[in-house]
Design a protein around this motif. Structure first.
Motif, mmCIF file in Angstrom:
data_model
loop_
_atom_site.group_PDB
_atom_site.id
_atom_site.type_symbol
_atom_site.label_atom_id
_atom_site.label_comp_id
_atom_site.label_asym_id
_atom_site.label_seq_id
_atom_site.Cartn_x
_atom_site.Cartn_y
_atom_site.Cartn_z
ATOM 1 N N LEU A 20 19.756 20.310 -27.153
ATOM 2 C CA LEU A 20 20.493 19.147 -27.412
ATOM 3 C C LEU A 20 21.028 19.695 -29.713
ATOM 4 O O LEU A 20 22.289 19.565 -29.925
ATOM 5 N N HIS A 21 19.740 20.547 -29.544
ATOM 6 C CA HIS A 21 19.934 20.999 -31.207
ATOM 7 C C HIS A 21 21.181 22.292 -31.127
ATOM 8 O O HIS A 21 22.159 22.297 -32.128
ATOM 9 N N SER A 22 21.493 22.661 -30.010
ATOM 10 C CA SER A 22 22.258 23.788 -30.256
ATOM 11 C C SER A 22 23.508 23.863 -29.817
ATOM 12 O O SER A 22 24.730 23.856 -30.059
ATOM 13 N N MET A 23 23.434 21.891 -29.456
ATOM 14 C CA MET A 23 24.725 21.517 -28.859
ATOM 15 C C MET A 23 25.434 20.415 -30.443
ATOM 16 O O MET A 23 26.286 19.413 -30.171
ATOM 17 N N ASP A 24 24.611 20.683 -31.193
ATOM 18 C CA ASP A 24 24.705 19.775 -32.839
ATOM 19 C C ASP A 24 24.482 18.785 -32.789
ATOM 20 O O ASP A 24 24.814 17.480 -33.668
ATOM 21 N N TYR A 25 23.472 18.269 -31.315
ATOM 22 C CA TYR A 25 22.593 16.733 -31.825
ATOM 23 C C TYR A 25 21.976 16.934 -32.380
ATOM 24 O O TYR A 25 20.828 16.671 -32.059
ATOM 25 N N ASP A 26 21.545 17.260 -33.723
ATOM 26 C CA ASP A 26 20.484 17.592 -34.534
ATOM 27 C C ASP A 26 19.725 15.776 -34.977
ATOM 28 O O ASP A 26 18.670 16.047 -35.767
ATOM 29 N N ILE A 27 21.159 15.501 -34.776
ATOM 30 C CA ILE A 27 19.891 13.501 -34.894
ATOM 31 C C ILE A 27 19.203 13.423 -34.351
ATOM 32 O O ILE A 27 18.669 12.062 -34.884
ATOM 33 N N MET A 28 19.500 14.087 -33.202
ATOM 34 C CA MET A 28 18.097 13.923 -31.737
ATOM 35 C C MET A 28 17.179 14.502 -32.114
ATOM 36 O O MET A 28 16.558 15.751 -32.149
ATOM 37 N N GLU A 29 15.516 13.861 -31.972
ATOM 38 C CA GLU A 29 14.673 14.228 -32.449
ATOM 39 C C GLU A 29 12.948 13.961 -31.257
ATOM 40 O O GLU A 29 12.878 12.142 -31.198
ATOM 41 N N ASN A 30 11.734 14.808 -31.636
ATOM 42 C CA ASN A 30 10.706 13.903 -30.868
ATOM 43 C C ASN A 30 10.959 13.533 -29.537
ATOM 44 O O ASN A 30 10.318 12.580 -28.980
ATOM 45 N N VAL A 31 11.573 14.831 -28.898
ATOM 46 C CA VAL A 31 11.602 14.184 -27.270
ATOM 47 C C VAL A 31 10.628 14.519 -26.313
ATOM 48 O O VAL A 31 10.131 15.323 -26.575
ATOM 49 N N ASP B 145 22.974 0.673 -33.933
ATOM 50 C CA ASP B 145 22.179 0.843 -32.492
ATOM 51 C C ASP B 145 23.166 0.610 -31.727
ATOM 52 O O ASP B 145 23.488 1.740 -30.719
ATOM 53 N N GLY B 146 24.926 0.081 -31.785
ATOM 54 C CA GLY B 146 25.885 1.194 -30.811
ATOM 55 C C GLY B 146 26.027 1.853 -30.932
ATOM 56 O O GLY B 146 25.708 3.489 -29.858
ATOM 57 N N GLN B 147 25.909 2.794 -32.632
ATOM 58 C CA GLN B 147 26.230 4.687 -32.115
ATOM 59 C C GLN B 147 25.357 5.461 -31.281
ATOM 60 O O GLN B 147 25.455 5.675 -31.019
ATOM 61 N N ALA B 148 23.915 4.824 -32.071
ATOM 62 C CA ALA B 148 22.720 5.395 -31.294
ATOM 63 C C ALA B 148 22.846 5.343 -29.915
ATOM 64 O O ALA B 148 22.980 6.498 -29.813
ATOM 65 N N GLU B 149 23.263 4.551 -28.985
ATOM 66 C CA GLU B 149 23.053 4.258 -27.969
ATOM 67 C C GLU B 149 24.144 5.464 -26.859
ATOM 68 O O GLU B 149 24.588 6.035 -25.838
ATOM 69 N N GLU B 150 25.515 4.775 -27.551
ATOM 70 C CA GLU B 150 27.043 6.095 -27.707
ATOM 71 C C GLU B 150 26.243 7.490 -27.526
ATOM 72 O O GLU B 150 27.096 8.202 -26.865
ATOM 73 N N PHE B 151 25.838 7.946 -28.211
ATOM 74 C CA PHE B 151 25.245 9.495 -29.024
ATOM 75 C C PHE B 151 23.968 9.557 -27.572
ATOM 76 O O PHE B 151 24.370 10.347 -26.913
ATOM 77 N N VAL B 152 23.206 8.867 -27.229
ATOM 78 C CA VAL B 152 22.395 9.507 -25.970
ATOM 79 C C VAL B 152 22.838 9.376 -25.065
ATOM 80 O O VAL B 152 22.608 10.340 -24.243
ATOM 81 N N ARG B 153 24.095 8.691 -24.494
ATOM 82 C CA ARG B 153 24.726 8.318 -23.740
ATOM 83 C C ARG B 153 25.324 9.842 -23.420
ATOM 84 O O ARG B 153 25.636 10.545 -22.647
ATOM 85 N N GLU B 154 26.400 9.998 -24.642
ATOM 86 C CA GLU B 154 26.198 12.062 -24.632
ATOM 87 C C GLU B 154 25.507 12.096 -24.018
ATOM 88 O O GLU B 154 25.877 13.325 -23.511
ATOM 89 N N ALA B 155 24.352 12.546 -24.442
ATOM 90 C CA ALA B 155 23.344 13.617 -24.375
ATOM 91 C C ALA B 155 23.121 13.129 -23.046
ATOM 92 O O ALA B 155 22.289 14.109 -22.558
ATOM 93 N N CYS B 156 23.400 11.769 -22.020
ATOM 94 C CA CYS B 156 22.705 12.061 -20.918
ATOM 95 C C CYS B 156 23.379 12.285 -20.362
ATOM 96 O O CYS B 156 22.755 13.350 -18.976
ATOM 97 N N ASP B 157 24.655 12.241 -19.966
ATOM 98 C CA ASP B 157 25.832 12.953 -19.531
ATOM 99 C C ASP B 157 25.887 14.578 -19.217
ATOM 100 O O ASP B 157 25.957 14.983 -18.313
ATOM 101 N N LYS B 158 25.273 15.252 -20.625
ATOM 102 C CA LYS B 158 25.459 16.882 -20.778
ATOM 103 C C LYS B 158 24.612 17.477 -20.901
ATOM 104 O O LYS B 158 24.819 18.011 -19.672
ATOM 105 N N ILE B 159 23.740 16.664 -20.749
ATOM 106 C CA ILE B 159 22.438 17.314 -20.527
ATOM 107 C C ILE B 159 20.750 16.890 -20.539
ATOM 108 O O ILE B 159 19.750 17.816 -19.479
#
Lengths: 85, 85
Positions: A28-39, B54-68
């Protein structure tokens, strides 16, 4: 007898190193999702169970988790029992 | 910016053979838990995310789910976003 749907969330206990979670976090961090932690990555199990009532269903699912589905030494689990339509 | 906890349930799509689930089901039946059926095993992911709301958080998590995090070709996922205390 009634049919229930059991939904079980299984998580690694706090303090147990989650190697898979760390790997996903780095990806995630390598794809610039640094906003996510403690996975933390666990398992999610669904099953159908026949029992007299929801209390009995939960009791059987708890037994099965302790014996087969989860590893109580390193994992915690949370059971939700829903009545089937 | 706020911190949220994301809880993600990832399940194999209906119709996709769940080999791990079948194995656990057989193990359950061999231990006389015949009352349990249709065992499906997925993943359960928790992570912390910083976002404006929370809407933005969900949007980013959805993107991360689809990609990684998930494989959208064979998996479905369900996201829950909780505000951190």
């Amino acid at each position: 007898m009634n049919t229930y749907k059991a939904k079980i969330k299984i998580t690694l206990r706090k303090g147990i190193l989650d190697v898979q979670g760390k790997a996903v976090e780095q990806a995630l961090h390598s794809m610039d999702y640094d906003i996510m932690e403690n996975v933390r990555i666990g398992k999610y199990v669904e099953l159908d169970i026949t029992a007299q009532n929801d209390g009995q269903a939960e009791e059987f699912v708890r037994e099965a988790c302790d014996k087969i589905i989860a590893n109580p030494i390193v994992e915690d689990y949370e059971i939700e029992i829903l009545e089937q339509a």
